[in-house]
Design an enzyme around this catalytic site. Structure first.
Site, short mmCIF file in Angstrom:
data_model
loop_
_atom_site.label_atom_id
_atom_site.label_comp_id
_atom_site.label_asym_id
_atom_site.label_seq_id
_atom_site.Cartn_x
_atom_site.Cartn_y
_atom_site.Cartn_z
N ALA A 61 0.84 -1.21 0.00
CA ALA A 61 0.00 0.00 0.00
C ALA A 61 0.88 1.26 0.00
O ALA A 61 2.01 1.24 0.46
CB ALA A 61 -0.88 0.00 1.23
N ASN A 110 8.86 8.56 5.06
CA ASN A 110 7.68 9.31 4.61
C ASN A 110 6.81 9.68 5.80
O ASN A 110 6.73 8.94 6.78
CB ASN A 110 6.91 8.52 3.54
CG ASN A 110 5.79 7.69 4.13
OD1 ASN A 110 4.69 8.20 4.38
ND2 ASN A 110 6.06 6.41 4.38
N GLY A 113 0.86 11.07 5.98
CA GLY A 113 -0.32 11.31 6.82
C GLY A 113 -1.63 11.10 6.08
O GLY A 113 -2.58 11.87 6.25
N PHE A 114 -1.69 10.05 5.28
CA PHE A 114 -2.92 9.68 4.55
C PHE A 114 -3.50 10.83 3.73
O PHE A 114 -4.63 11.27 3.96
CB PHE A 114 -4.01 9.16 5.51
CG PHE A 114 -3.69 7.88 6.20
CD1 PHE A 114 -2.75 7.00 5.69
CD2 PHE A 114 -4.34 7.53 7.38
CE1 PHE A 114 -2.47 5.81 6.33
CE2 PHE A 114 -4.06 6.35 8.03
CZ PHE A 114 -3.13 5.49 7.51
N SER A 177 0.12 2.97 10.48
CA SER A 177 0.93 4.06 9.92
C SER A 177 1.34 4.99 11.04
O SER A 177 0.51 5.33 11.89
CB SER A 177 0.13 4.82 8.86
OG SER A 177 0.03 4.05 7.70
N ASN A 179 2.01 8.10 10.90
CA ASN A 179 1.83 9.52 10.60
C ASN A 179 0.44 10.06 10.88
O ASN A 179 0.13 11.20 10.53
CB ASN A 179 2.20 9.77 9.13
CG ASN A 179 3.61 9.29 8.83
OD1 ASN A 179 4.54 9.63 9.56
ND2 ASN A 179 3.77 8.45 7.81
N THR A 180 -0.42 9.24 11.49
CA THR A 180 -1.73 9.72 11.93
C THR A 180 -1.75 9.60 13.45
O THR A 180 -1.64 8.48 13.98
CB THR A 180 -2.87 8.88 11.31
OG1 THR A 180 -2.88 9.12 9.91
CG2 THR A 180 -4.23 9.24 11.88
N LYS A 215 -2.93 -5.02 9.03
CA LYS A 215 -1.55 -4.57 8.81
C LYS A 215 -1.01 -3.95 10.09
O LYS A 215 -1.53 -2.94 10.57
CB LYS A 215 -1.50 -3.56 7.66
CG LYS A 215 -0.07 -3.13 7.33
CD LYS A 215 0.04 -2.45 6.00
CE LYS A 215 1.47 -2.04 5.69
NZ LYS A 215 1.59 -1.43 4.36
N ASN A 244 4.24 -2.53 8.50
CA ASN A 244 4.32 -1.15 8.02
C ASN A 244 5.75 -0.60 8.21
O ASN A 244 6.67 -1.35 8.54
CB ASN A 244 3.29 -0.30 8.78
CG ASN A 244 2.62 0.72 7.88
OD1 ASN A 244 3.31 1.43 7.17
ND2 ASN A 244 1.31 0.79 7.92
N GLY A 295 11.66 -4.05 3.39
CA GLY A 295 13.06 -4.18 3.00
C GLY A 295 13.37 -5.28 2.02
O GLY A 295 14.54 -5.67 1.88
N TYR A 316 7.73 -2.13 -1.69
CA TYR A 316 7.47 -0.77 -2.17
C TYR A 316 8.80 -0.07 -2.48
O TYR A 316 9.12 0.24 -3.64
CB TYR A 316 6.64 0.02 -1.14
CG TYR A 316 6.26 1.43 -1.57
CD1 TYR A 316 6.95 2.11 -2.58
CD2 TYR A 316 5.20 2.10 -0.99
CE1 TYR A 316 6.60 3.39 -2.98
CE2 TYR A 316 4.83 3.38 -1.39
CZ TYR A 316 5.55 4.02 -2.38
OH TYR A 316 5.20 5.28 -2.77
C1 LIG Z 1 6.06 6.66 0.34
C2 LIG Z 1 5.38 5.57 1.11
C3 LIG Z 1 4.01 5.68 1.37
C4 LIG Z 1 3.36 4.67 2.08
N1 LIG Z 1 2.01 4.76 2.31
C5 LIG Z 1 1.36 3.74 2.92
C6 LIG Z 1 -0.04 3.77 3.09
O1 LIG Z 1 -0.74 4.69 2.64
N2 LIG Z 1 -0.62 2.74 3.75
C7 LIG Z 1 0.08 1.67 4.23
O2 LIG Z 1 -0.50 0.75 4.81
N3 LIG Z 1 1.43 1.62 4.09
C8 LIG Z 1 2.07 2.61 3.44
N4 LIG Z 1 3.43 2.55 3.27
C9 LIG Z 1 4.18 1.41 3.84
C10 LIG Z 1 4.42 0.30 2.80
O3 LIG Z 1 3.20 -0.25 2.38
C11 LIG Z 1 5.30 -0.81 3.40
O4 LIG Z 1 4.60 -1.38 4.47
C12 LIG Z 1 6.64 -0.29 3.89
O5 LIG Z 1 7.14 0.69 3.02
C13 LIG Z 1 7.68 -1.40 4.03
O6 LIG Z 1 7.96 -2.00 2.79
P1 LIG Z 1 9.26 -1.60 1.88
O7 LIG Z 1 10.45 -1.61 2.80
O8 LIG Z 1 9.30 -2.65 0.82
O9 LIG Z 1 8.97 -0.25 1.35
C14 LIG Z 1 4.09 3.55 2.56
C15 LIG Z 1 5.46 3.46 2.27
C16 LIG Z 1 6.11 4.45 1.56
C17 LIG Z 1 7.57 4.31 1.28
#
Ligand SMILES: Cc1cc2nc3c(=O)[nH]c(=O)nc-3n(C[C@H](O)[C@H](O)[C@H](O)COP(=O)(O)O)c2cc1C
Length: 352
Positions: A61, A110, A113-114, A177, A179-180, A215, A244, A295, A316
């Site tokens: 996400a 990041n 904050g939704f 998350s 950020n909320t 999550k 997350n 990661g 991501y």
């Molecule tokens: C820029 C950014 C925005 C994200 N926004 C959301 C989000 O809206 N909702 C959510 O559940 N996770 C969000 N995530 C978290 C990712 O879904 C994931 O859980 C996290 O980045 C760890 O995976 P990664 O290390 O492969 O990036 C965000 C991550 C990044 C980098």
């Protein structure tokens, strides 16, 4: 990293990160990148909660938060895609800048904050995709959460379930998350029980009953993790995404960036999130499918998540550093590792 992306990356990284993300979404929406099929290899095909996945590497996400580029994102070869986070009412999120690259560490911080167009705006995009979807596509999940100023959290999740259950292949409940304000407190036993019970009741009355994935954050005490596992088992939650971004910071991060508030993702998150995943696998006794996230950059990383207990894997940050088609490479490398070790399927390797 693909040769072309390797050449383009320094140029892309000249662009402000949030602007680059907007451009990527626009490009995917308008079909400027070739659309590739997910790799087809019987060793990768997997079935979780009644859904068929061409391979287990999904997009996490946060990339397509507003469901603007569903077909384009699927065309990058992911085995599944999670849209959102979507909240009931539109909200702008935190002030910019709120997205920071840390290339020295293959990491991102990041604090969006939704930022969300809100349910009413996103729902028609989601409905249009699902109504016109050809048969046998990679599953598409929808990640829901609450508005920042909402007084009654459970109501927001109920609204999300009611709106999206008729379409989503699965729903991801985001209580993690960073950020909320106050969101992560919803992971505490009492609050989580209330939220999950409300969500399950809302799903029971919906026209479809998609699986519910919870999550969680990787920043957990042992006691909290035990509580979450017990509750998910008791309530028969369908899956748990671990997890997350983290609010913790490694000492190896450049200090100037490490001080930015927000969630850290990418390579530095791998060890922590894989440890929590393995703990969750042990605590749920392998009875709940887990989605390993945090990661993952290589086939070996994905394989490690599966062997720690994941049925599926999400990425991501790797896409930002390794290019748009990184999921295909990870899936192909994973297939080779599974075969090397004599596994006939992903399912055989889970928790081994
Ligand atoms: C820029 C950014 C925005 C994200 N926004 C959301 C989000 O809206 N909702 C959510 O559940 N996770 C969000 N995530 C978290 C990712 O879904 C994931 O859980 C996290 O980045 C760890 O995976 P990664 O290390 O492969 O990036 C965000 C991550 C990044 C980098």
């Amino acid at each position: 990293m693909s040769c072309l992306y390797k050449t383009l990356r320094p140029l892309l990284f000249q662009i402000d990160p949030e602007r680059a993300h907007e451009l990527a979404i626009m490009g995917l929406r308008w079909g400027t990148l070739p659309r590739l099929k997910p790799p087809e290899d019987p060793v990768l095909q997997t079935r979780v909660c009644g859904m068929n996945f061409p391979h287990p590497i999904g997009l996490a996400a946060g990339f397509d938060k507003q469901a603007r580029a569903i077909k384009g994102v699927l065309g990058l070869g992911f085995g599944f895609v999670e849209l959102g986070t979507i909240v009931p009412k539109p909200q702008t999120g935190n002030p910019k800048p709120r997205l920071f690259r840390i290339p020295e560490s293959d990491a991102i911080i990041n604090r969006f904050g939704f930022n969300s167009d809100g349910q009413e705006a996103v729902l028609p995009r989601v409905a249009a995709y699902f109504n016109g979807r050809p048969h046998c596509k990679a599953p598409v999940g929808i990640n829901i959460s609450k508005n920042k100023d909402s007084a009654e959290s459970a109501d927001d999740y109920i609204q999300g379930v009611t709106a999206f259950a008729p379409y989503a292949d699965y729903l991801a409940v985001n209580v993690s998350s960073p950020n909320t304000p106050g969101l992560r407190a919803l992971q505490n036993r009492g609050a989580l029980k209330e939220i999950l019970s409300a969500i399950l009741a809302a799903r029971a009355t919906a026209s479809r009953q998609p699986p519910i994935f919870l999550k969680i954050a990787p920043d957990q005490t042992d006691e909290n993790l035990q509580d979450i596992a017990d509750l998910c088992l008791a309530l028969r939650i369908d899956g748990i995404i671990v997890g997350n971004t983290t609010v913790s910071r490694l000492s190896t991060l450049p200090p100037a960036l490490a001080k930015e508030t927000g969630g850290l993702s990418g390579r530095p998150l791998f060890d922590l999130s894989t440890r929590v995943l393995a703990d969750m696998y042990r605590l749920t006794k392998g009875k709940i499918p887990l989605i390993g996230c945090g990661g993952v950059f290589t086939g070996a990383d994905a394989y490690a998540k599966i062997r720690a207990g994941a049925s599926l894997v999400q990425i991501y940050t790797a896409m930002i550093y390794e290019g748009p088609y990184v999921a295909i490479r990870i899936a192909q490398d994973l297939a080779a590792l599974l075969k090397r070790d004599g596994f006939a399927s992903v399912a055989e390797a889970i928790g081994k």
